[in-house]
Design a protein around this motif. Sequence first.
Motif, short mmCIF file in Angstrom:
data_model
loop_
_atom_site.label_atom_id
_atom_site.label_comp_id
_atom_site.label_asym_id
_atom_site.label_seq_id
_atom_site.Cartn_x
_atom_site.Cartn_y
_atom_site.Cartn_z
N GLN A 31 0.76 -0.88 -0.09
CA GLN A 31 -0.30 -0.41 0.42
C GLN A 31 1.24 1.10 -0.47
O GLN A 31 0.49 2.39 -0.60
CB GLN A 31 -0.86 0.00 1.61
CG GLN A 31 -1.67 -0.87 0.64
CD GLN A 31 -2.87 -0.85 1.93
OE1 GLN A 31 -2.41 -0.88 3.34
NE2 GLN A 31 -4.24 -1.06 2.83
N VAL A 32 1.86 1.36 0.85
CA VAL A 32 2.99 1.67 0.73
C VAL A 32 3.60 2.69 -0.22
O VAL A 32 3.74 4.00 -1.01
CB VAL A 32 4.84 2.41 1.74
CG1 VAL A 32 5.12 3.45 2.18
CG2 VAL A 32 3.09 1.99 3.55
N PHE A 33 3.92 1.77 -0.96
CA PHE A 33 4.69 2.14 -2.62
C PHE A 33 3.42 2.19 -3.49
O PHE A 33 3.94 3.24 -3.89
CB PHE A 33 5.18 -0.16 -2.87
CG PHE A 33 6.45 -0.31 -2.09
CD1 PHE A 33 7.37 0.48 -1.21
CD2 PHE A 33 6.41 -1.24 -2.14
CE1 PHE A 33 8.77 0.71 -0.67
CE2 PHE A 33 7.33 -1.85 -1.33
CZ PHE A 33 7.85 -0.78 -0.76
N ALA A 34 2.48 2.07 -3.73
CA ALA A 34 1.30 2.00 -4.58
C ALA A 34 0.84 3.87 -4.22
O ALA A 34 1.19 4.29 -5.26
CB ALA A 34 0.32 1.36 -4.29
N LEU A 35 0.95 4.52 -3.42
CA LEU A 35 0.65 5.28 -2.75
C LEU A 35 2.22 6.68 -2.93
O LEU A 35 1.53 7.59 -3.45
CB LEU A 35 -0.19 5.77 -1.32
CG LEU A 35 -1.43 4.81 -0.50
CD1 LEU A 35 -1.38 5.11 0.49
CD2 LEU A 35 -2.62 5.56 -1.62
N ALA A 38 1.73 6.67 -6.17
CA ALA A 38 0.34 7.92 -6.66
C ALA A 38 0.40 9.23 -6.58
O ALA A 38 -0.42 10.60 -6.79
CB ALA A 38 -0.65 7.56 -6.14
N GLY A 39 1.87 9.48 -6.08
CA GLY A 39 2.57 11.16 -6.04
C GLY A 39 1.93 11.78 -4.41
O GLY A 39 2.00 12.65 -4.18
N THR A 41 2.20 12.48 0.00
CA THR A 41 3.37 12.71 0.47
C THR A 41 3.60 11.93 1.18
O THR A 41 2.24 10.84 1.47
CB THR A 41 3.30 14.02 1.25
OG1 THR A 41 2.12 13.86 1.80
CG2 THR A 41 2.37 15.29 0.27
N ARG A 42 5.08 11.82 1.88
CA ARG A 42 4.92 10.46 2.92
C ARG A 42 4.02 10.82 4.46
O ARG A 42 3.67 9.73 4.84
CB ARG A 42 6.20 10.44 3.50
CG ARG A 42 7.34 10.20 2.24
CD ARG A 42 8.63 10.38 3.05
NE ARG A 42 9.99 9.64 1.79
CZ ARG A 42 9.72 9.67 0.24
NH1 ARG A 42 8.88 11.10 -0.12
NH2 ARG A 42 10.95 9.56 0.07
N GLU A 43 3.76 12.20 4.66
CA GLU A 43 2.54 12.29 5.95
C GLU A 43 1.06 12.29 5.47
O GLU A 43 0.66 11.00 6.15
CB GLU A 43 2.68 14.28 6.26
CG GLU A 43 4.13 14.70 6.69
CD GLU A 43 5.13 14.86 5.62
OE1 GLU A 43 4.59 14.97 4.39
OE2 GLU A 43 5.89 14.74 5.85
N ALA A 44 0.62 11.83 4.49
CA ALA A 44 -0.55 11.84 3.42
C ALA A 44 -0.84 9.90 3.61
O ALA A 44 -1.31 8.85 4.05
CB ALA A 44 -1.02 11.75 2.32
N ILE A 45 -0.07 9.66 2.73
CA ILE A 45 0.49 7.99 3.55
C ILE A 45 0.44 7.64 4.45
O ILE A 45 0.11 6.58 5.03
CB ILE A 45 2.00 7.65 2.68
CG1 ILE A 45 1.85 7.67 0.92
CG2 ILE A 45 2.38 5.65 2.96
CD1 ILE A 45 3.21 7.43 0.40
N ALA A 46 0.82 7.92 5.78
CA ALA A 46 0.99 7.40 7.09
C ALA A 46 -0.03 7.64 7.51
O ALA A 46 -0.34 6.55 8.13
CB ALA A 46 1.99 8.46 7.86
N ARG A 47 -1.41 8.79 7.32
CA ARG A 47 -2.27 9.50 7.63
C ARG A 47 -3.33 7.52 7.20
O ARG A 47 -3.88 7.71 7.75
CB ARG A 47 -2.44 10.30 7.25
CG ARG A 47 -2.61 11.52 8.99
CD ARG A 47 -3.22 12.25 8.23
NE ARG A 47 -1.87 13.40 7.41
CZ ARG A 47 -1.84 13.97 6.70
NH1 ARG A 47 -3.31 14.21 5.13
NH2 ARG A 47 -1.02 14.74 5.67
N GLU A 48 -3.18 7.72 6.07
CA GLU A 48 -4.03 7.02 4.83
C GLU A 48 -3.55 5.79 5.04
O GLU A 48 -4.91 4.34 5.74
CB GLU A 48 -3.95 6.92 3.15
CG GLU A 48 -5.28 6.47 2.38
CD GLU A 48 -4.86 7.06 1.53
OE1 GLU A 48 -5.01 6.21 -0.17
OE2 GLU A 48 -4.27 7.87 1.43
#
Length: 86
Positions: A31-35, A38-39, A41-48
Amino acid sequence: MLERQREGIAKAHSEGKYRGRAPTARAKADQVFALERAGKTREAIAREVGISLVSVYRILRTRKDAEKAPVASPVTRIRTRRQVSA
């Protein structure tokens, strides 16, 4: 006491019950790699994904290290003699 503990651990191993802590953040690496692709941010990835920001960086670093691994040249060490002064 240690002997009984070792016996219990050996028994659990043989029964397949001794596994340790389940990996939580690294199980979400896809999921982290896919997000990231998709462009996001690392903060948005952590939250999602619901993991810490440090875990996101760790997951992305392991991928980067894995990409570098096949190309890394072997390290050779040259030994030199040191002269000991008397």
